[in-house]
Design a protein around this motif. Structure first.
Motif, PDB file in Angstrom:
ATOM      1  N   PHE A  23     107.696 -17.709  73.932  1.00 48.41           N
ATOM      2  CA  PHE A  23     109.123 -17.935  73.690  1.00 48.41           C
ATOM      3  C   PHE A  23     109.351 -18.417  72.262  1.00 48.41           C
ATOM      4  CE2 PHE A  23     112.788 -20.821  73.690  1.00 48.41           C
ATOM      5  CZ  PHE A  23     113.779 -19.931  74.074  1.00 48.41           C
ATOM      6  N   GLY A  24     108.512 -19.341  71.813  1.00 47.12           N
ATOM      7  CA  GLY A  24     108.632 -19.867  70.453  1.00 47.12           C
ATOM      8  C   GLY A  24     108.423 -18.789  69.398  1.00 47.12           C
ATOM      9  N   MET A  25     107.486 -17.883  69.662  1.00 49.25           N
ATOM     10  CA  MET A  25     107.236 -16.794  68.707  1.00 49.25           C
ATOM     11  C   MET A  25     108.456 -15.888  68.596  1.00 49.25           C
ATOM     12  SD  MET A  25     103.209 -15.915  69.551  1.00 49.25           S
ATOM     13  CE  MET A  25     103.567 -14.208  69.544  1.00 49.25           C
ATOM     14  N   ALA A  32     113.891 -15.798  61.711  1.00 44.61           N
ATOM     15  CA  ALA A  32     113.506 -15.193  60.435  1.00 44.61           C
ATOM     16  C   ALA A  32     114.400 -13.991  60.131  1.00 44.61           C
ATOM     17  CB  ALA A  32     112.040 -14.775  60.474  1.00 44.61           C
ATOM     18  N   LYS A  33     114.692 -13.197  61.155  1.00 42.18           N
ATOM     19  CA  LYS A  33     115.571 -12.036  60.967  1.00 42.18           C
ATOM     20  C   LYS A  33     116.978 -12.487  60.581  1.00 42.18           C
ATOM     21  CE  LYS A  33     117.365  -7.975  63.362  1.00 42.18           C
ATOM     22  NZ  LYS A  33     117.406  -7.260  64.632  1.00 42.18           N
ATOM     23  N   ALA A  34     117.494 -13.498  61.261  1.00 39.48           N
ATOM     24  CA  ALA A  34     118.830 -14.009  60.941  1.00 39.48           C
ATOM     25  C   ALA A  34     118.876 -14.573  59.519  1.00 39.48           C
ATOM     26  CB  ALA A  34     119.236 -15.087  61.949  1.00 39.48           C
ATOM     27  N   GLU A  35     117.824 -15.252  59.119  1.00 42.16           N
ATOM     28  CA  GLU A  35     117.771 -15.802  57.759  1.00 42.16           C
ATOM     29  C   GLU A  35     117.732 -14.679  56.726  1.00 42.16           C
ATOM     30  OE1 GLU A  35     115.104 -18.857  55.023  1.00 42.16           O
ATOM     31  OE2 GLU A  35     114.496 -18.448  57.085  1.00 42.16           O
ATOM     32  N   ALA A  36     116.959 -13.634  57.003  1.00 42.20           N
ATOM     33  CA  ALA A  36     116.896 -12.498  56.072  1.00 42.20           C
ATOM     34  C   ALA A  36     118.252 -11.811  55.959  1.00 42.20           C
ATOM     35  CB  ALA A  36     115.829 -11.509  56.534  1.00 42.20           C
ATOM     36  N   GLN A  37     118.955 -11.669  57.083  1.00 37.49           N
ATOM     37  CA  GLN A  37     120.275 -11.058  57.039  1.00 37.49           C
ATOM     38  C   GLN A  37     121.258 -11.926  56.262  1.00 37.49           C
ATOM     39  OE1 GLN A  37     121.008 -10.579  61.216  1.00 37.49           O
ATOM     40  NE2 GLN A  37     120.163  -8.503  61.285  1.00 37.49           N
TER      41      GLN A  37
END
Length: 97
Positions: A23-25, A32-37
């Motif tokens: 779950f943590g992964m 990470a995806k949200a931060e990149a977006q």
């Protein structure tokens, strides 16, 4: 069946921990995806601001040039008018004779 329950009773903390790790992964990947977006949107916004700054600078340059051109025209017109005889003096000279 009791043997299976006995095994599950012994390993349930490990299964729970493994589930938590998985779950943590997934949550980390989502973050990470949200931060990149978000960084991409920020870069796009910065690019738009830079483009607007370029347009504003060009408009300011054009306005400055137009102002200088208008000032030159005004100086030329003032100089031309200054070279003309004064209307009151001309009328006085013509009618005063």
């Amino acid at each position: 069946m009791t043997a299976l329950l006995a095994i599950l009773a012994k390993i349930w903390p490990f299964l729970l921990a493994a589930g938590g790790v998985i779950f943590g992964m997934f949550r980390h990947q989502q973050a990470a995806k949200a931060e990149a977006q978000a960084k991409q949107r920020e870069a796009e916004a910065d690019a738009q601001v830079a483009q607007a700054d370029v347009v504003q600078a060009k408009a300011n340059q054009d306005a400055t040039r137009a102002g200088a051109d208008n000032a030159k025209v005004r100086r030329d017109e003032d100089a031309a008018v200054a070279g003309e005889p004064d209307a009151d003096r001309v009328l006085h000279d013509e009618w005063g004779r």
